[in-house]
Design an enzyme around this catalytic site. Sequence first.
Site, PDB file in Angstrom:
ATOM      1  N   GLU A 267       0.819  -1.215   0.000  1.00  0.00           N
ATOM      2  CA  GLU A 267       0.000   0.000   0.000  1.00  0.00           C
ATOM      3  C   GLU A 267       0.853   1.265   0.000  1.00  0.00           C
ATOM      4  O   GLU A 267       0.591   2.217   0.741  1.00  0.00           O
ATOM      5  CB  GLU A 267      -0.965  -0.018   1.199  1.00  0.00           C
ATOM      6  CG  GLU A 267      -1.898  -1.219   1.167  1.00  0.00           C
ATOM      7  CD  GLU A 267      -2.954  -1.231   2.275  1.00  0.00           C
ATOM      8  OE1 GLU A 267      -2.688  -0.707   3.357  1.00  0.00           O
ATOM      9  OE2 GLU A 267      -4.048  -1.779   2.022  1.00  0.00           O
ATOM     10  N   ASP A 346      -8.515  -8.972   4.013  1.00  0.00           N
ATOM     11  CA  ASP A 346      -8.224  -7.863   4.911  1.00  0.00           C
ATOM     12  C   ASP A 346      -9.258  -7.746   6.030  1.00  0.00           C
ATOM     13  O   ASP A 346     -10.050  -6.808   6.039  1.00  0.00           O
ATOM     14  CB  ASP A 346      -8.168  -6.563   4.082  1.00  0.00           C
ATOM     15  CG  ASP A 346      -7.460  -5.440   4.828  1.00  0.00           C
ATOM     16  OD1 ASP A 346      -6.973  -5.689   5.937  1.00  0.00           O
ATOM     17  OD2 ASP A 346      -7.401  -4.328   4.286  1.00  0.00           O
ATOM     18  N   GLU A 374     -12.330  -2.230  12.393  1.00  0.00           N
ATOM     19  CA  GLU A 374     -12.412  -1.497  11.124  1.00  0.00           C
ATOM     20  C   GLU A 374     -13.594  -1.949  10.270  1.00  0.00           C
ATOM     21  O   GLU A 374     -14.373  -1.125   9.799  1.00  0.00           O
ATOM     22  CB  GLU A 374     -11.097  -1.681  10.350  1.00  0.00           C
ATOM     23  CG  GLU A 374     -11.129  -1.037   8.975  1.00  0.00           C
ATOM     24  CD  GLU A 374      -9.809  -1.133   8.241  1.00  0.00           C
ATOM     25  OE1 GLU A 374      -8.858  -1.746   8.767  1.00  0.00           O
ATOM     26  OE2 GLU A 374      -9.727  -0.594   7.116  1.00  0.00           O
TER      27      GLU A 374
HETATM   28  C1  GCU Z   1      -6.059  -2.180   6.025  1.00  0.00           C
HETATM   29  C2  GCU Z   1      -6.344  -0.824   6.621  1.00  0.00           C
HETATM   30  C3  GCU Z   1      -5.175   0.096   6.534  1.00  0.00           C
HETATM   31  C4  GCU Z   1      -3.912  -0.583   7.070  1.00  0.00           C
HETATM   32  C5  GCU Z   1      -3.707  -1.902   6.371  1.00  0.00           C
HETATM   33  C6  GCU Z   1      -2.553  -2.710   6.944  1.00  0.00           C
HETATM   34  O1  GCU Z   1      -5.992  -2.089   4.650  1.00  0.00           O
HETATM   35  O2  GCU Z   1      -7.453  -0.257   5.988  1.00  0.00           O
HETATM   36  O3  GCU Z   1      -5.468   1.257   7.261  1.00  0.00           O
HETATM   37  O4  GCU Z   1      -2.801   0.234   6.900  1.00  0.00           O
HETATM   38  O5  GCU Z   1      -4.840  -2.693   6.505  1.00  0.00           O
HETATM   39  O6  GCU Z   1      -2.827  -3.724   7.580  1.00  0.00           O
HETATM   40  O7  GCU Z   1      -1.402  -2.386   6.749  1.00  0.00           O
END
Ligand code: GCU
Length: 647
Positions: A267, A346, A374
């Site tokens: 990400e 996730d 979440e």
């Molecule tokens: C999810 C979450 C993110 C987080 C990511 C992770 O996608 O929405 O906020 O950073 O997990 O586990 O790194």
Amino acid sequence: MQGVDPAWLPDEVFRPIGTRRTLVRGSGPLVDTVHEEVTRACARFGGRVERDAAPGPYDLVLEVTGTDGSEAFTCERADGRTNVTATGPSGLLYGLFHVVRLGEDAFREDLPRQTHAPALALRMLDHWDNVAVHPVMGQVERGYAGGSLFWADGRARGDLDRVRAYARLLASCGINAVAVNNVNVHETEARLLTDRIGEVAALAEVFRAYGIRTHLSVTFAAPLVLGGMDTADPLDARVRAWWARATAEVYAAIPDFGGYVVKADSEGQPGPFAYGRTHADGANMLAEALRPYGGTVHWRAFVYDHRQDWRDRSTDRARAAYDHFVPLDGEFADNAVLQVKHGPMDFQVREPVSPLIGAMPGTRLAVEVQATQEYTGQQRHVCWLGPMWSEVLRFPVQEGLPVGELARGGLVAVSNAGDDPYWTGHPLAQANLYTFGRLAWRPDADPSQILDEWIRLTFGTAAAAGLRAILDGSWRTYEKYTAPLGVGFMVQPGHHYGPAVDGYEYSPWGTYHFADRDGIGVDRSAATGTGFAAQYAKPWAEVYESPDTCPDELLLFFHHVPYGHVLHSGRTVIQHIYDTHFEGVEEAEEARRVWAGLGDVVDAERHARVAELFEEQVRSAREWRDQVNSYFFRKSGVPDERGRRIC
Ligand code: GCU
């Protein structure tokens, strides 16, 4: 601690100890902690405590015989005395909290000698806390309990009383490690590793008194952003020397530092791919720097393409972790732990267990769950996750071995705590924190017993039946009124709260349901789909491959089926969607009703807070029900068999 909710450690639970005569024997800071706990209880309830005195007429003897690192303890009661013995100081601390949990039962009849030892050596909470408030994610990423317990006004809190109370709570449920900052390491937080390590050291000191080691999330690009170098290539000798130096300084400040947590090539976070290196190269570089001090690198396996083209039906995010990491099995250093999310996507309300777990026998693996809610109601909805985590931990994913045994590197949860007066925003979300710690200690424990334990400690006995009714089935209730049959997501983009069936359908995040007028679901079979099902060992690869054998609750995770497809339950998929959404709302309404009836047995403030949250839960559940049902009615044109109102 004044003004802080005692959560599951109200004074009352120390009464059985506090009214008696106790002897504490042994030395070291953790024994001091045990002694302080008993002293405080006695001051409150009139009992007596001696330190290192000769044997005498004691009701309770807490004795540590050595200084090893063992966390085990034995407990027995004979001849009118309860004896807790440990060979290591942290064992004694856990033994004390064991006696607290037993309550009066610790002092009634004889108890046979029993040894208690944690099944997993690492029981960790990862805090996704930012030091500086992030413009999009706020201070705690995916945090629903206020600000950070550790950081305020851009630096570590000066007053650490609250952190001390938190450390005590964590130790009492068996947690022994925390990471104090977000896995997404922004500019300010990167500096915690170097010039701001003193702030981390102050937190570590507080945690140390409760047997908890402190870890830090670091950025892979640290040599660039902190060291002024022109590369972070893990095979570059200068880069390795930089990490060795930085790590030496960390240990100079925090001698028992636990290690690094790293989210790399994930990400948008930097990682070894930029240099054409593997994740084993990256992890091993940090493992080498940590090795002289006994530290561990937790390398996250959450690596996937978050810039996927939604038109591309061949790329499957669920496959990504396995595809990236299985070829690297055997290449990771022994003080590198691969940290794997429990499911392949996730933290959805329902996912299969990740096929990566158990597929890398030559690699230490930790399993990560998400206590912060979440995708499970964001601590505005009651959703006790004990049954889900327990199902995961007991699932025999590889050769009959359950996840709880395969997680040799430990169990990790993303924390749900913050500076909210009730720690977790929703007072009932504390049950998730407690249950996590207890399951990490014993992954095969019965979660409903843990729930009972939490209820009794937190609320006493008067509200027990009501609370059990509210919490026990709350995860399944939440599942019913949200995304059906394992398909996942359908949430509002960005903040992830509330329904949006197509919220992520045409996005780059790889999270699709593919609903059309004929059917719904993701074909992940080997025969006609993405092949994800084939990543599983036997028998699961076969079980998941066919809609005939795939469990109902995961059907849409693995298969695209017509709305008229008949589930094992006997209902069609479309009727299941309608029915569960109506049921889910009814169950949420019923939970609200039960809570309303507890007004006399729960303190007024807590009662009011939860009552208010229930209003929001019921409102939101109805919104979920109506949006999901209307969406699928409009897509399919199939009416509800029972003729209920669908817009
Ligand atoms: C999810 C979450 C993110 C987080 C990511 C992770 O996608 O929405 O906020 O950073 O997990 O586990 O790194």
